[in-house]
Write a protein that holds these residues in place. Structure first.
Motif, PDB file in Angstrom:
ATOM      1  N   LEU A 111     -66.628 -23.531  16.402  1.00  0.00           N
ATOM      2  CA  LEU A 111     -66.753 -24.939  16.992  1.00  0.00           C
ATOM      3  C   LEU A 111     -68.376 -25.304  17.247  1.00  0.00           C
ATOM      4  O   LEU A 111     -69.009 -24.482  17.844  1.00  0.00           O
ATOM      5  CB  LEU A 111     -66.053 -25.027  18.326  1.00  0.00           C
ATOM      6  CG  LEU A 111     -64.680 -24.826  18.091  1.00  0.00           C
ATOM      7  CD1 LEU A 111     -63.737 -24.882  19.309  1.00  0.00           C
ATOM      8  CD2 LEU A 111     -63.829 -26.021  17.205  1.00  0.00           C
ATOM      9  N   PRO A 112     -68.763 -26.390  16.677  1.00  0.00           N
ATOM     10  CA  PRO A 112     -67.872 -27.669  16.676  1.00  0.00           C
ATOM     11  C   PRO A 112     -67.285 -27.749  14.962  1.00  0.00           C
ATOM     12  O   PRO A 112     -66.822 -28.560  14.658  1.00  0.00           O
ATOM     13  CB  PRO A 112     -68.679 -28.916  16.905  1.00  0.00           C
ATOM     14  CG  PRO A 112     -70.057 -28.484  16.530  1.00  0.00           C
ATOM     15  CD  PRO A 112     -70.249 -27.052  16.903  1.00  0.00           C
ATOM     16  N   ARG A 115     -62.889 -28.238  13.721  1.00  0.00           N
ATOM     17  CA  ARG A 115     -61.931 -28.529  14.704  1.00  0.00           C
ATOM     18  C   ARG A 115     -60.601 -28.945  13.481  1.00  0.00           C
ATOM     19  O   ARG A 115     -60.693 -29.594  12.666  1.00  0.00           O
ATOM     20  CB  ARG A 115     -62.233 -29.781  15.299  1.00  0.00           C
ATOM     21  CG  ARG A 115     -63.454 -29.524  16.116  1.00  0.00           C
ATOM     22  CD  ARG A 115     -64.055 -30.824  16.859  1.00  0.00           C
ATOM     23  NE  ARG A 115     -65.364 -30.557  17.822  1.00  0.00           N
ATOM     24  CZ  ARG A 115     -65.836 -31.653  18.382  1.00  0.00           C
ATOM     25  NH1 ARG A 115     -65.528 -32.822  18.048  1.00  0.00           N
ATOM     26  NH2 ARG A 115     -67.039 -31.421  19.253  1.00  0.00           N
ATOM     27  N   CYS A 134     -63.573 -18.860  18.814  1.00  0.00           N
ATOM     28  CA  CYS A 134     -64.389 -19.555  19.887  1.00  0.00           C
ATOM     29  C   CYS A 134     -63.016 -19.399  21.197  1.00  0.00           C
ATOM     30  O   CYS A 134     -61.773 -20.031  20.960  1.00  0.00           O
ATOM     31  CB  CYS A 134     -64.748 -20.922  19.599  1.00  0.00           C
ATOM     32  SG  CYS A 134     -66.373 -20.887  18.984  1.00  0.00           S
ATOM     33  N   VAL A 147     -67.253 -24.387  24.981  1.00  0.00           N
ATOM     34  CA  VAL A 147     -66.854 -23.081  24.452  1.00  0.00           C
ATOM     35  C   VAL A 147     -67.250 -21.935  25.609  1.00  0.00           C
ATOM     36  O   VAL A 147     -68.441 -21.907  26.104  1.00  0.00           O
ATOM     37  CB  VAL A 147     -67.635 -22.729  23.241  1.00  0.00           C
ATOM     38  CG1 VAL A 147     -67.421 -21.407  22.739  1.00  0.00           C
ATOM     39  CG2 VAL A 147     -67.124 -23.706  22.209  1.00  0.00           C
ATOM     40  N   ARG A 150     -67.977 -16.899  22.134  1.00  0.00           N
ATOM     41  CA  ARG A 150     -67.922 -17.180  20.909  1.00  0.00           C
ATOM     42  C   ARG A 150     -68.408 -15.614  20.128  1.00  0.00           C
ATOM     43  O   ARG A 150     -69.051 -14.726  20.598  1.00  0.00           O
ATOM     44  CB  ARG A 150     -68.811 -17.976  20.574  1.00  0.00           C
ATOM     45  CG  ARG A 150     -69.348 -18.292  18.880  1.00  0.00           C
ATOM     46  CD  ARG A 150     -70.559 -18.856  18.876  1.00  0.00           C
ATOM     47  NE  ARG A 150     -70.497 -20.051  19.450  1.00  0.00           N
ATOM     48  CZ  ARG A 150     -70.341 -21.466  18.834  1.00  0.00           C
ATOM     49  NH1 ARG A 150     -69.868 -21.327  17.685  1.00  0.00           N
ATOM     50  NH2 ARG A 150     -70.134 -22.623  19.407  1.00  0.00           N
ATOM     51  N   GLN A 191     -69.848 -28.401  23.359  1.00  0.00           N
ATOM     52  CA  GLN A 191     -70.091 -28.312  21.969  1.00  0.00           C
ATOM     53  C   GLN A 191     -71.371 -29.447  21.654  1.00  0.00           C
ATOM     54  O   GLN A 191     -71.217 -30.573  22.126  1.00  0.00           O
ATOM     55  CB  GLN A 191     -68.822 -28.694  21.499  1.00  0.00           C
ATOM     56  CG  GLN A 191     -67.691 -27.505  21.494  1.00  0.00           C
ATOM     57  CD  GLN A 191     -66.492 -27.970  20.707  1.00  0.00           C
ATOM     58  OE1 GLN A 191     -66.705 -28.457  19.394  1.00  0.00           O
ATOM     59  NE2 GLN A 191     -65.378 -27.870  21.026  1.00  0.00           N
TER      60      GLN A 191
END
Length: 309
Positions: A111-112, A115, A134, A147, A150, A191
């Protein structure tokens, strides 16, 4: 922790097992209601439902969270945290805020980027070289939350959607256990507004092969849709799924039209593309089992010079 687990397909099962093995108190499992399938239209439990029953966990299958009674039942579990992975239902704010630490989502992209509903397929189709998992704090927006953890994963140049699905499935299970273990030290990262892309749900018409694209583009496109829903083309009114290909980089196809069947000389179907050509390695006719390109040519030959639309 005292957890609620929310998931539905195979992708969710390793995470449920991992949290159970880690010793967390899973007070409730939420999954989609049984679907009626088969000739007898018998109710079929979701993979998460079957797993939860095998573990002796209590299962809830609401159609949605639109009634006060359903939301009240969810809140009554008094959970520390809800873990959500491929659940398939929209959660209102009243549900997202019910557990002490809210709801954490295991999302299969970095992300981003990507999505939405089909991040695994879209990453391969776009030719991405990396993806990952994530762990995200859920909020009202579509995969917009901060987040918490990750973990990256390389996308190999032979990966299909099925291959990447399985690797991310296990990575997600490891990541959620790690995140909960380290929850006191996690720093939520908002994000970035830059680099946002959306992984729209795949539709069958979109899955039709456009031979004017390059062989390398179509290789990514076909792998990203393999095995389901499967990239396809029409041949004499028969819809043919293409499950695996081999790109052929060549300048000789310049004299051919996009979609023209080439004479391979060895019984293998080869199609000219906008740039380069594709050997069709594995295919599937409607209602038939998957077969090799050579088997396909013996049964339903694509004759050299034929132009696929």
């Amino acid at each position: 922790m005292r957890l609620i687990f929310m998931g539905t397909p195979d992708f969710s099962v390793p995470s449920l097992n991992a949290l159970h093995e880690a010793g967390h108190d899973i007070c409730a499992v939420y999954t989609r209601p049984p679907a009626k399938k088969g000739r007898g239209m018998s109710a079929q439990l979701t993979p998460v439902h079957e797993c939860a029953e095998a573990l002796g966990l209590t299962v809830f299958t609401p159609e949605n969270f639109k009634t006060p009674e359903t939301v009240s039942m969810f809140a009554s579990h008094q959970a520390d945290l809800a873990v959500v992975v491929a659940y398939g239902l929209i959660l209102p704010e009243s549900v997202l805020s019910a557990p002490v630490k809210g709801c954490w989502n295991i999302h299969a992209s970095l992300l981003p980027r990507w999505r939405g509903a089909a991040p695994i397929q879209r990453a391969i189709m776009a030719g991405d070289m990396k993806t990952g998992i994530c762990i995200m704090q859920m909020e009202a927006g579509l995969d917009t939350g901060p987040v918490l953890l990750r973990q990256e994963l390389d996308i190999n140049d032979t990966d299909t959607a099925a291959d990447l699905h399985d690797r991310l499935m296990w990575l997600g299970a490891d990541a959620i256990v790690e995140a909960i273990s380290a929850h006191e030290n996690l720093q939520p990262i908002q994000q970035s507004a830059a680099g946002v892309t959306y992984a729209q749900k795949i539709n069958k018409q979109e899955s039709r092969i456009n031979w004017s694209q390059s062989a390398s583009q179509l290789d990514c496109f076909i792998r990203g849709l393999s095995p389901f829903p499967g990239a396809w083309f029409d041949a004499d009114g028969d819809r043919i799924k293409v499950l695996a290909v081999r790109p052929i980089e060549s300048s000789s196809e310049a004299k051919y039209k996009c979609g023209e069947v080439l004479d391979s000389g060895n019984g293998k179907p080869i199609i000219a593309c906008g740039r380069g050509a594709l050997e069709l390695v594995r295919l599937q006719r409607s209602g038939k089992s998957a077969m090799t390109g050579e088997e396909f040519q013996r049964g339903k030959s694509l004759k050299p010079g034929t132009l696929l639309s």
